[in-house]
Write an enzyme that holds these catalytic residues in place. Structure first.
Site, PDB file in Angstrom:
ATOM      1  N   THR A  17       0.870  -1.182   0.000  1.00  2.00           N
ATOM      2  CA  THR A  17       0.000   0.000   0.000  1.00  2.00           C
ATOM      3  C   THR A  17       0.901   1.225   0.000  1.00  2.00           C
ATOM      4  O   THR A  17       1.618   1.460   0.975  1.00  2.00           O
ATOM      5  CB  THR A  17      -0.886   0.032   1.255  1.00  2.00           C
ATOM      6  OG1 THR A  17      -1.628  -1.178   1.326  1.00  2.00           O
ATOM      7  CG2 THR A  17      -1.830   1.220   1.215  1.00  2.00           C
TER       8      THR A  17
ATOM      9  N   LYS B  51      -7.669   1.280  -2.314  1.00  2.58           N
ATOM     10  CA  LYS B  51      -7.127   0.774  -1.044  1.00  2.58           C
ATOM     11  C   LYS B  51      -7.226   1.853   0.042  1.00  2.58           C
ATOM     12  O   LYS B  51      -7.526   1.568   1.204  1.00  2.58           O
ATOM     13  CB  LYS B  51      -5.676   0.323  -1.244  1.00  2.58           C
ATOM     14  CG  LYS B  51      -4.927  -0.018   0.029  1.00  2.58           C
ATOM     15  CD  LYS B  51      -5.442  -1.255   0.739  1.00  2.58           C
ATOM     16  CE  LYS B  51      -4.798  -1.395   2.116  1.00  2.58           C
ATOM     17  NZ  LYS B  51      -5.108  -2.620   2.803  1.00  2.58           N
TER      18      LYS B  51
ATOM     19  N   LYS C 161       1.056   4.970   8.556  1.00  8.44           N
ATOM     20  CA  LYS C 161       1.527   5.232   7.180  1.00  8.44           C
ATOM     21  C   LYS C 161       0.347   5.371   6.224  1.00  8.44           C
ATOM     22  O   LYS C 161       0.278   6.305   5.425  1.00  8.44           O
ATOM     23  CB  LYS C 161       2.450   4.076   6.758  1.00  8.44           C
ATOM     24  CG  LYS C 161       3.029   4.143   5.382  1.00  8.44           C
ATOM     25  CD  LYS C 161       2.352   3.253   4.359  1.00  8.44           C
ATOM     26  CE  LYS C 161       2.237   1.802   4.712  1.00  8.44           C
ATOM     27  NZ  LYS C 161       1.593   0.984   3.681  1.00  8.44           N
TER      28      LYS C 161
HETATM   29  P1  NAP Z   1       5.853  -6.271   7.531  1.00  9.41           P
HETATM   30  O1  NAP Z   1       5.512  -7.550   8.193  1.00  9.41           O
HETATM   31  O2  NAP Z   1       6.465  -5.164   8.326  1.00  9.41           O
HETATM   32  O3  NAP Z   1       6.801  -6.597   6.287  1.00  9.41           O
HETATM   33  C1  NAP Z   1       7.399  -5.578   5.544  1.00  9.41           C
HETATM   34  C2  NAP Z   1       8.268  -6.184   4.481  1.00  9.41           C
HETATM   35  O4  NAP Z   1       8.831  -5.154   3.683  1.00  9.41           O
HETATM   36  C3  NAP Z   1       9.437  -6.998   5.055  1.00  9.41           C
HETATM   37  O5  NAP Z   1       9.687  -8.095   4.209  1.00  9.41           O
HETATM   38  C4  NAP Z   1      10.571  -5.967   4.995  1.00  9.41           C
HETATM   39  O6  NAP Z   1      11.857  -6.552   4.958  1.00  9.41           O
HETATM   40  C5  NAP Z   1      10.254  -5.304   3.677  1.00  9.41           C
HETATM   41  N1  NAP Z   1      10.869  -3.986   3.540  1.00  9.41           N
HETATM   42  C6  NAP Z   1      10.497  -2.841   4.152  1.00  9.41           C
HETATM   43  N2  NAP Z   1      11.280  -1.829   3.768  1.00  9.41           N
HETATM   44  C7  NAP Z   1      12.157  -2.337   2.877  1.00  9.41           C
HETATM   45  C8  NAP Z   1      13.213  -1.777   2.121  1.00  9.41           C
HETATM   46  N3  NAP Z   1      13.514  -0.476   2.176  1.00  9.41           N
HETATM   47  N4  NAP Z   1      13.910  -2.601   1.307  1.00  9.41           N
HETATM   48  C9  NAP Z   1      13.607  -3.920   1.228  1.00  9.41           C
HETATM   49  N5  NAP Z   1      12.617  -4.511   1.913  1.00  9.41           N
HETATM   50  C10 NAP Z   1      11.901  -3.720   2.731  1.00  9.41           C
HETATM   51  O7  NAP Z   1       4.574  -5.619   6.826  1.00  9.41           O
HETATM   52  P2  NAP Z   1       3.270  -6.348   6.206  1.00  9.41           P
HETATM   53  O8  NAP Z   1       2.215  -6.340   7.247  1.00  9.41           O
HETATM   54  O9  NAP Z   1       3.652  -7.605   5.539  1.00  9.41           O
HETATM   55  O10 NAP Z   1       2.843  -5.235   5.125  1.00  9.41           O
HETATM   56  C11 NAP Z   1       3.440  -5.160   3.824  1.00  9.41           C
HETATM   57  C12 NAP Z   1       2.565  -4.261   2.948  1.00  9.41           C
HETATM   58  O11 NAP Z   1       1.241  -4.803   2.874  1.00  9.41           O
HETATM   59  C13 NAP Z   1       2.429  -2.819   3.490  1.00  9.41           C
HETATM   60  O12 NAP Z   1       2.397  -1.891   2.446  1.00  9.41           O
HETATM   61  C14 NAP Z   1       1.094  -2.877   4.197  1.00  9.41           C
HETATM   62  O13 NAP Z   1       0.500  -1.588   4.294  1.00  9.41           O
HETATM   63  C15 NAP Z   1       0.304  -3.824   3.292  1.00  9.41           C
HETATM   64  N6  NAP Z   1      -0.820  -4.521   3.947  1.00  9.41           N
HETATM   65  C16 NAP Z   1      -0.658  -5.149   5.161  1.00  9.41           C
HETATM   66  C17 NAP Z   1      -1.761  -5.769   5.745  1.00  9.41           C
HETATM   67  C18 NAP Z   1      -1.673  -6.466   7.077  1.00  9.41           C
HETATM   68  O14 NAP Z   1      -2.727  -6.795   7.645  1.00  9.41           O
HETATM   69  N7  NAP Z   1      -0.494  -6.717   7.622  1.00  9.41           N
HETATM   70  C19 NAP Z   1      -2.997  -5.768   5.113  1.00  9.41           C
HETATM   71  C20 NAP Z   1      -3.107  -5.154   3.892  1.00  9.41           C
HETATM   72  C21 NAP Z   1      -2.020  -4.523   3.315  1.00  9.41           C
HETATM   73  P3  NAP Z   1      12.603  -6.980   6.334  1.00  9.41           P
HETATM   74  O15 NAP Z   1      12.094  -8.345   6.662  1.00  9.41           O
HETATM   75  O16 NAP Z   1      14.025  -6.934   5.989  1.00  9.41           O
HETATM   76  O17 NAP Z   1      12.221  -5.948   7.377  1.00  9.41           O
END
Ligand code: NAP
Length: 300
Positions: free
Chosen positions: A97, A172, A240
């Site tokens: 997102t 979204k 965010k």
């Molecule tokens: P998360 O568990 O914090 O995972 C974030 C991922 O992004 C990790 O693999 C992290 O790598 C990677 N990352 C972040 N910054 C980076 C960078 N500069 N370079 C390379 N890799 C990077 O977050 P998540 O919950 O999976 O969310 C991921 C996306 O999905 C976000 O945009 C979020 O808004 C969206 N989303 C999440 C949900 C939910 O319920 N969680 C629902 C809908 C949408 P590392 O492992 O190295 O930190």
């Protein structure tokens, strides 16, 4: 066989989504900044790449699921980023997102090297990612959406092509306006119930099947009652998304008073050190304002 898929970003969402691609039979490559998080998928049959560029060079379609706009920019266009390995005719599907206007700029940049891009942000939480039942809102060209459909169908249940590049991210953000306002309503309702001395479990049972029922209430209500702040969706990410909403609203010149207030409450929770807790911990901001503590930790 189908197209080779490369997956960048194995966080809460990405790891589960990538796993569903493996289960659906896709030949899968993966890359994650913190390499240890790629090990499990490697053992389950995915090929672990050395860099986003190497992953992209070995893939027809690259799916991205990282945190924020600058992160997508880094894994896509930074040094060693996917763009260095993408061949003309390949496709990028961004499930993160991020900013709608930046998304359009990334798509234009990739088009210069003959690469297509879809924005395909998801909704449905960690539960939806694990079960492969995400709602996916897709922006981009219709032929590329059709091309990506088998991949999207392996990760989600409702896949809607909502418009051109950037439209998926806009929808979204619509989704997130609904989510945060619903979370605020749940927080106020539980605080009120607690202050009134009600049995929270019975209160939840009594209201969730009626007109006030919602996904937020059914899935996060029990967690609030048990003071279980483990994240499906972290406060840092919720803050965010609110920032993205308010930026886009500012670009359009429209006021969003409720979302602006909720943004400030999430900000205060980050300041208090709760950034990595689940977004349902919004109620803690109301607890700080009222001095009322809701629910009970397990074992109490
Ligand atoms: P998360 O568990 O914090 O995972 C974030 C991922 O992004 C990790 O693999 C992290 O790598 C990677 N990352 C972040 N910054 C980076 C960078 N500069 N370079 C390379 N890799 C990077 O977050 P998540 O919950 O999976 O969310 C991921 C996306 O999905 C976000 O945009 C979020 O808004 C969206 N989303 C999440 C949900 C939910 O319920 N969680 C629902 C809908 C949408 P590392 O492992 O190295 O930190």
């Amino acid at each position: 066989m189908g197209e080779k898929v490369g997956f960048i970003g194995l966080g809460i969402m990405g790891a589960a989504m990538a796993r569903n691609l493996l289960k659906a039979g896709f030949e899968l490559g993966v890359w994650n900044r913190t390499a240890a998080k790629a090990e499990a998928l490697g053992q389950e049959g995915a090929t672990v790449a050395e860099s986003p560029a190497a992953l992209a060079a070995a893939s027809d379609v690259v799916v991205i699921c990282v945190s924020d706009t600058p992160d997508v920019e880094e894994v896509l266009l930074g040094a060693g980023g996917a763009a260095e390995g993408l061949r003309p005719g390949s496709l990028v599907v961004d499930c993160s997102t991020i900013s709608p206007s930046q998304t359009r700029a990334f798509a234009v940049r990739l088009a210069e090297q003959g690469v297509s891009m879809l924005d395909a942000p998801v909704s449905g939480g960690s539960e939806g990612a694990a079960r492969g039942t995400l709602s996916i809102m897709v922006g981009g060209e219709a032929d590329q959406v059709e091309r990506a459909m088998p991949i999207l169908e392996a990760m989600g249940k409702s896949i809607i092509h909502v418009g051109p590049s950037g439209a998926g991210q806009m929808v979204k953000l619509v989704n997130q306006i609904l989510v945060v306002n619903s979370m605020m309503a749940v927080g106020e309702a539980f605080l009120f119930a607690q202050a009134g001395g009600l049995d929270l479990e019975k209160t939840l049972q009594a209201v969730e099947g009626g007109a006030a029922g919602s996904w937020t209430l059914t899935n996060r209500g029990p967690q609030i009652i048990h003071r279980d702040w483990r994240p499906g969706f972290m406060i840092d990410l919720q803050e965010k998304d609110l920032r993205l909403i308010l930026q886009a609203a500012d670009e359009m010149g429209i006021p969003l008073p409720a979302s602006a207030l909720i943004f400030q409450l999430y900000r205060s929770l980050q300041t208090l050190g709760y950034g990595r807790e689940g977004n349902h911990a919004l109620i803690k901001a109301l607890e700080h304002l009222s001095g009322v503590e809701t629910g009970h930790a397990d074992g109490e």
